[in-house]
Design an enzyme around this catalytic site. Structure first.
Site, PDB file in Angstrom:
ATOM      1  N   GLU A 165       0.984  -1.192   0.063  1.00 21.60           N
ATOM      2  CA  GLU A 165      -0.027   0.107  -0.152  1.00 21.60           C
ATOM      3  C   GLU A 165       0.966   1.252   0.047  1.00 21.60           C
ATOM      4  OE1 GLU A 165      -2.745   1.722  -0.663  1.00 21.60           O
ATOM      5  OE2 GLU A 165      -4.025   1.322   0.806  1.00 21.60           O
ATOM      6  N   ASP A 166       0.322   2.376  -0.515  1.00 26.40           N
ATOM      7  CA  ASP A 166       1.112   3.457  -0.621  1.00 26.40           C
ATOM      8  C   ASP A 166       1.318   4.427   0.703  1.00 26.40           C
ATOM      9  OD1 ASP A 166      -1.687   4.205  -0.680  1.00 26.40           O
ATOM     10  OD2 ASP A 166      -1.269   5.628  -2.103  1.00 26.40           O
ATOM     11  N   ILE A 167       0.145   4.578   1.373  1.00 24.81           N
ATOM     12  CA  ILE A 167       0.127   5.361   2.290  1.00 24.81           C
ATOM     13  C   ILE A 167      -0.795   4.999   3.395  1.00 24.81           C
ATOM     14  CG2 ILE A 167      -1.383   7.273   1.158  1.00 24.81           C
ATOM     15  CD1 ILE A 167       0.417   9.173   2.551  1.00 24.81           C
ATOM     16  N   ASP A 189      -1.725  10.304  -5.930  1.00 28.34           N
ATOM     17  CA  ASP A 189      -2.325  11.379  -6.293  1.00 28.34           C
ATOM     18  C   ASP A 189      -3.355  12.304  -5.611  1.00 28.34           C
ATOM     19  OD1 ASP A 189      -4.693   9.780  -5.530  1.00 28.34           O
ATOM     20  OD2 ASP A 189      -5.840  10.668  -6.798  1.00 28.34           O
ATOM     21  N   ASP A 238      -2.900   6.807   6.712  1.00 33.55           N
ATOM     22  CA  ASP A 238      -3.217   8.067   7.370  1.00 33.55           C
ATOM     23  C   ASP A 238      -3.918   7.608   8.548  1.00 33.55           C
ATOM     24  OD1 ASP A 238      -4.244  10.541   8.258  1.00 33.55           O
ATOM     25  OD2 ASP A 238      -4.815  11.138   6.297  1.00 33.55           O
ATOM     26  N   SER A 239      -5.092   7.537   8.539  1.00 29.26           N
ATOM     27  CA  SER A 239      -6.028   6.899   9.831  1.00 29.26           C
ATOM     28  C   SER A 239      -5.595   5.485  10.195  1.00 29.26           C
ATOM     29  CB  SER A 239      -7.401   7.413   9.699  1.00 29.26           C
ATOM     30  OG  SER A 239      -8.107   6.440   8.740  1.00 29.26           O
ATOM     31  N   GLY A 240      -5.363   4.901   9.048  1.00 28.12           N
ATOM     32  CA  GLY A 240      -5.296   3.181   9.384  1.00 28.12           C
ATOM     33  C   GLY A 240      -6.440   2.502   8.996  1.00 28.12           C
ATOM     34  N   LEU A 241      -7.696   3.119   8.766  1.00 26.41           N
ATOM     35  CA  LEU A 241      -8.930   2.686   8.774  1.00 26.41           C
ATOM     36  C   LEU A 241      -9.178   1.813   7.327  1.00 26.41           C
ATOM     37  CD1 LEU A 241     -11.289   5.506  10.005  1.00 26.41           C
ATOM     38  CD2 LEU A 241     -10.741   3.447  11.174  1.00 26.41           C
TER      39      LEU A 241
HETATM   40  P1  XMP Z   1      -6.682   6.051   5.783  1.00 23.72           P
HETATM   41  O1  XMP Z   1      -6.952   7.404   6.425  1.00 23.72           O
HETATM   42  O2  XMP Z   1      -7.783   5.044   5.677  1.00 23.72           O
HETATM   43  O3  XMP Z   1      -6.341   6.413   4.464  1.00 23.72           O
HETATM   44  O4  XMP Z   1      -5.577   5.302   6.625  1.00 23.72           O
HETATM   45  C1  XMP Z   1      -5.587   5.846   3.563  1.00 23.72           C
HETATM   46  C2  XMP Z   1      -5.863   6.080   2.013  1.00 23.72           C
HETATM   47  O5  XMP Z   1      -5.730   7.763   2.072  1.00 23.72           O
HETATM   48  C3  XMP Z   1      -5.325   8.257   0.901  1.00 23.72           C
HETATM   49  N1  XMP Z   1      -4.214   9.142   1.410  1.00 23.72           N
HETATM   50  C4  XMP Z   1      -3.484   9.888   0.697  1.00 23.72           C
HETATM   51  N2  XMP Z   1      -3.372   9.752  -0.602  1.00 23.72           N
HETATM   52  N3  XMP Z   1      -1.675  11.494  -0.459  1.00 23.72           N
HETATM   53  C5  XMP Z   1      -2.492  10.721  -1.323  1.00 23.72           C
HETATM   54  O6  XMP Z   1      -2.267  10.853  -2.348  1.00 23.72           O
HETATM   55  C6  XMP Z   1      -1.748  11.624   0.926  1.00 23.72           C
HETATM   56  O7  XMP Z   1      -1.099  12.362   1.590  1.00 23.72           O
HETATM   57  C7  XMP Z   1      -2.783  10.715   1.383  1.00 23.72           C
HETATM   58  N4  XMP Z   1      -3.201  10.429   2.526  1.00 23.72           N
HETATM   59  C8  XMP Z   1      -4.112   9.639   2.645  1.00 23.72           C
HETATM   60  C9  XMP Z   1      -4.433   7.027   0.268  1.00 23.72           C
HETATM   61  O8  XMP Z   1      -5.357   6.619  -1.126  1.00 23.72           O
HETATM   62  C10 XMP Z   1      -4.592   5.688   1.219  1.00 23.72           C
HETATM   63  O9  XMP Z   1      -4.645   4.522   0.523  1.00 23.72           O
HETATM   64 MG    MG Z   2      -6.059   8.927  -3.845  1.00 24.22          MG
END
Ligand code: XMP
Ligand code: MG
Length: 188
Positions: free
Chosen positions: A107-109, A167, A111-114
């Site tokens: 996975e790329d990223i 993106d 954030d909340s981890g949800l």
């Molecule tokens: P959660 O909050 O569920 O989010 O961990 C994960 C998804 O949120 C998108 N995401 C980003 N995409 N730049 C992006 O292009 C960011 O800084 C960013 N932060 C969250 C991403 O799709 C990831 O799968």
């Molecule tokens: Mg995206």
């Protein structure tokens, strides 16, 4: 890279091509070491954000005694927004069974981890032999849930990141570096 090559909507480059390359090589080495006794390893790339990371990572993995296969899933969580909606939709599911196989989510990223938590629960129900994840970027301050991640590229601050597959509203995936999107591009 000269500054003239940086996209005008990028505030600053967070990680250069060289820094990313070194980190991805490190992760690939760890994965190679950890899965040397695996019979079947399925790498699941989460589209679209992981496609560049995945393609670089897999080329650093050397497991001659393992059946290594690549699968993709597409999950939607954000649309054109920059914060988690909490709504996760499976757009494209796996085409093969992962039962009894070692599975690594790419996975790329987070954030909340949800998103990842939801995905882990879903894949766990399909009875893989093992289930781990490799995440390029983690926004540590954004975490709202405990989610186990075995391989992490970089911990980053709470800024919106684009490039290297990531993106904003489907743009900027082609940038070869990881950059911070200018606030004026998403805050109206
Ligand atoms: P959660 O909050 O569920 O989010 O961990 C994960 C998804 O949120 C998108 N995401 C980003 N995409 N730049 C992006 O292009 C960011 O800084 C960013 N932060 C969250 C991403 O799709 C990831 O799968
Ligand atoms: Mg995206």
């Amino acid at each position: 890279m000269s500054t003239t090559e940086i996209h005008p909507n990028v505030n600053r480059v967070i990680f250069t091509e060289t820094q990313i390359k070194e980190k991805v090589a490190e992760l690939a080495q760890q994965i190679t070491r950890d899965y040397k006794d695996s019979k079947n390893l399925v790498l699941i790339g989460i589209l679209k954000g992981s496609f560049v990371f995945m393609s670089d990572l897999v080329r650093g993995i050397h497991l001659p005694n393992t059946n290594v296969s690549l699968e993709f899933m597409s999950i939607s969580s954000y649309g054109a927004e920059t914060s988690s909606s909490g709504i996760i939709r499976i757009i494209m599911d796996l085409r093969t069974s992962i039962e009894g196989k070692d599975v690594l989510i790419i996975e790329d990223i987070i954030d909340s981890g949800l998103t990842l938590k939801h995905l882990i629960e879903l894949l766990q129900s399909r009875k893989p032999k093992s289930l781990e994840s490799a995440i390029l970027l983690r926004k540590k301050e954004g975490l709202k849930t405990e989610v186990p991640v075995k391989y992490i590229g970089f911990d980053i601050p709470m800024v919106f990141i684009i490039g290297y597959g990531l993106d904003f509203a489907e743009n900027y995936r082609e940038l070869p570096y990881l950059g911070e999107l200018k606030e004026e591009c998403y805050k109206k």
